[in-house]
Motif scaffolding. Structure first.
Motif, PDB file in Angstrom:
ATOM      1  N   UNK A 150       3.965   9.968  -0.267  1.00 46.17           N
ATOM      2  CA  UNK A 150       4.366   8.811   0.543  1.00 46.17           C
ATOM      3  C   UNK A 150       5.256   7.821  -0.203  1.00 46.17           C
ATOM      4  N   UNK A 151       5.360   7.947  -1.512  1.00 47.54           N
ATOM      5  CA  UNK A 151       6.346   7.173  -2.253  1.00 47.54           C
ATOM      6  C   UNK A 151       5.848   5.850  -2.804  1.00 47.54           C
ATOM      7  N   UNK A 152       6.699   5.244  -3.612  1.00 47.87           N
ATOM      8  CA  UNK A 152       6.362   4.040  -4.366  1.00 47.87           C
ATOM      9  C   UNK A 152       6.161   2.805  -3.493  1.00 47.87           C
ATOM     10  N   UNK A 153       6.764   2.790  -2.317  1.00 53.67           N
ATOM     11  CA  UNK A 153       6.731   1.562  -1.516  1.00 53.67           C
ATOM     12  C   UNK A 153       5.341   1.226  -0.992  1.00 53.67           C
ATOM     13  N   UNK A 154       4.474   2.232  -0.842  1.00 53.32           N
ATOM     14  CA  UNK A 154       3.145   1.964  -0.280  1.00 53.32           C
ATOM     15  C   UNK A 154       2.008   2.244  -1.269  1.00 53.32           C
ATOM     16  N   UNK A 155       2.284   2.858  -2.412  1.00 51.23           N
ATOM     17  CA  UNK A 155       1.217   3.180  -3.349  1.00 51.23           C
ATOM     18  C   UNK A 155       0.753   1.941  -4.104  1.00 51.23           C
ATOM     19  N   UNK A 156      -0.478   1.959  -4.548  1.00 57.99           N
ATOM     20  CA  UNK A 156      -0.999   0.921  -5.431  1.00 57.99           C
ATOM     21  C   UNK A 156      -0.945   1.450  -6.858  1.00 57.99           C
ATOM     22  N   UNK A 157      -0.496   0.620  -7.763  1.00 59.21           N
ATOM     23  CA  UNK A 157      -0.377   1.043  -9.145  1.00 59.21           C
ATOM     24  C   UNK A 157      -1.757   1.128  -9.799  1.00 59.21           C
ATOM     25  N   UNK A 158      -1.883   2.063 -10.715  1.00 53.04           N
ATOM     26  CA  UNK A 158      -3.138   2.206 -11.429  1.00 53.04           C
ATOM     27  C   UNK A 158      -3.385   0.987 -12.311  1.00 53.04           C
ATOM     28  N   UNK A 159      -4.661   0.660 -12.458  1.00 51.80           N
ATOM     29  CA  UNK A 159      -5.064  -0.458 -13.314  1.00 51.80           C
ATOM     30  C   UNK A 159      -6.173   0.000 -14.254  1.00 51.80           C
ATOM     31  N   UNK A 160      -6.383  -0.742 -15.337  1.00 47.84           N
ATOM     32  CA  UNK A 160      -7.464  -0.368 -16.261  1.00 47.84           C
ATOM     33  C   UNK A 160      -8.823  -0.354 -15.558  1.00 47.84           C
ATOM     34  N   UNK A 161      -9.671   0.560 -15.982  1.00 47.22           N
ATOM     35  CA  UNK A 161     -11.053   0.668 -15.478  1.00 47.22           C
ATOM     36  C   UNK A 161     -11.126   0.946 -13.983  1.00 47.22           C
ATOM     37  N   UNK A 162     -10.102   1.596 -13.458  1.00 45.93           N
ATOM     38  CA  UNK A 162     -10.084   1.919 -12.037  1.00 45.93           C
ATOM     39  C   UNK A 162     -11.265   2.820 -11.690  1.00 45.93           C
ATOM     40  N   UNK A 163     -11.957   2.492 -10.598  1.00 43.26           N
ATOM     41  CA  UNK A 163     -13.115   3.278 -10.160  1.00 43.26           C
ATOM     42  C   UNK A 163     -13.081   3.380  -8.643  1.00 43.26           C
ATOM     43  N   UNK A 164     -12.814   4.596  -8.130  1.00 45.81           N
ATOM     44  CA  UNK A 164     -12.657   4.801  -6.702  1.00 45.81           C
ATOM     45  C   UNK A 164     -13.951   5.327  -6.092  1.00 45.81           C
ATOM     46  N   UNK A 165     -14.431   4.619  -5.063  1.00 43.56           N
ATOM     47  CA  UNK A 165     -15.659   4.995  -4.369  1.00 43.56           C
ATOM     48  C   UNK A 165     -15.441   4.898  -2.862  1.00 43.56           C
ATOM     49  N   UNK A 166     -16.242   5.645  -2.102  1.00 46.06           N
ATOM     50  CA  UNK A 166     -16.161   5.610  -0.645  1.00 46.06           C
ATOM     51  C   UNK A 166     -16.925   4.406  -0.099  1.00 46.06           C
ATOM     52  N   UNK A 167     -16.308   3.702   0.836  1.00 48.42           N
ATOM     53  CA  UNK A 167     -16.961   2.540   1.438  1.00 48.42           C
ATOM     54  C   UNK A 167     -18.251   2.940   2.142  1.00 48.42           C
ATOM     55  N   UNK A 168     -18.239   4.095   2.819  1.00 43.57           N
ATOM     56  CA  UNK A 168     -19.415   4.515   3.576  1.00 43.57           C
ATOM     57  C   UNK A 168     -20.615   4.775   2.670  1.00 43.57           C
TER      58      UNK A 168
END
Length: 332
Positions: A150-168
């Motif tokens: 989808x490209x750079x215009x909509x992506x979020x840049x990585x940050x230190x200590x990134x931790x991805x979890x599901x809201x549900x």
């Protein structure tokens, strides 16, 4: 009194009288301007409950129904909404897979986000990277595919200590205090759709807090998300939680009301100042090699900063430092 003196007195009396309507008019204009600015500010906010976003229908730009949101993928350490996971209906013949889309790719209509719009070409949707509904992916590798697609215009840049979890999976999670005592559970998560940010988590406390089914907002950074445990840990003291901001479980406030937002922002800022930094938590997890919740002197030797601070950390000289004492330490 001569004519000129009478004329001066009359003019002197008339000026304030004429000025009063002008002043009132100016005051009214300023008031209207302030009210308009407040209204505009309130409309620019788009705070939504994650539980209400999950299941919401999504359309394309032509008004055709694409499917619905199955989940949100959150970077809990940096308070951001990375992706919305969609399940398509029969419209595209893609019902066997789920697809993640950057949160910034979505548009909305209506003040209360009556409709979600994903303005992407059909062919591009069909070619998007998806995953089996019963095998959720590793978000580091799959997320890279989505971001490249989808490209750079909509992506979020990585940050230190990134931790991805599901809201549900976060909603309904038990929460313990730093001593391991049960406090309550996550009732919901409020996100800002306009900025792809997590605004705050909403905690329902156990009956021991005597809040009578009330909920209270807390910043995401106030929690720790241990990889080896199901329960979350609240890393702020009870004294930092102002129960005056609690609200009835069945009577939520208007999340985008300007006055409410100003008050809750001030309160959240105060709570955040008492929470340990994400870097301190990440350091603890890294040094606690055996994941037993304490750091031994042997483990401390693996990190120069911890080794240097050991005497101040191990105040009772028992050769171990708890998570509470470690996070309370003022790291540079």
């Amino acid at each position: 009194m001569n004519f000129n003196l009478k004329r001066k007195v009359l003019i002197t009396m008339m000026v304030p009288a004429l000025g009063l309507p002008m002043a009132l008019s100016s005051f009214a204009a300023d008031t209207d301007k302030t009210a308009a600015q407040t209204s505009a500010a309130a409309k620019s906010l788009l705070h939504m409950r994650a539980s209400q976003l999950i299941g919401k229908n999504v359309e394309n730009a032509q008004g055709e129904n694409l499917g619905e949101i199955k989940d949100l993928i959150l970077d809990v350490n940096n308070e951001r909404v990375f992706y919305a996971v969609l399940e398509f209906g029969g419209f595209l013949g893609m019902g066997e897979k789920l697809f993640a889309y950057p949160m910034r790719a979505f548009k909305h209509t209506g003040d209360n986000m009556d409709k979600l719009v994903l303005n992407v070409d059909k062919d591009k949707l069909k070619a998007a990277p998806g995953f089996a509904r019963d095998v959720w992916p590793n978000w580091l590798t799959y997320g890279d595919q989505v971001d490249r697609y989808y490209g750079e215009t909509v992506k979020l840049k990585e940050r230190p200590n990134q931790k991805l979890l599901r809201a549900s999976e976060l909603i309904g999670k038990n929460v313990n205090d730093r001593a391991g005592k049960d406090m309550g559970e996550i009732d919901d998560i409020v996100v800002d759709m306009n900025n792809a940010k997590i605004y705050y988590a909403v905690l329902e406390f156990d009956q021991s807090w005597n809040l009578n089914d009330k909920l209270i907002a807390l910043p995401m950074r106030a929690f720790t998300y241990p990889a080896d445990k199901d329960d979350l840990i609240l890393n702020v003291d009870k004294a930092a939680i102002d129960t005056k901001h609690a609200f009835d479980k069945n009577r939520w406030p208007d999340l985008s009301d300007h006055n409410y937002v100003v008050g809750i922002d001030r309160y959240l800022s105060t709570v955040s100042k008492t929470a340990p930094s994400v870097s301190a938590e990440a350091r603890f997890v890294r040094v606690d090699v055996n994941s037993d919740g304490v750091i031994s002197k042997v483990e401390a030797n693996s990190d120069p900063s911890v080794r240097k601070a050991w005497k101040r950390l191990d105040k009772d000289k028992d050769g171990e430092v708890s998570r509470t004492d470690f996070l309370a330490y003022k790291w540079n």
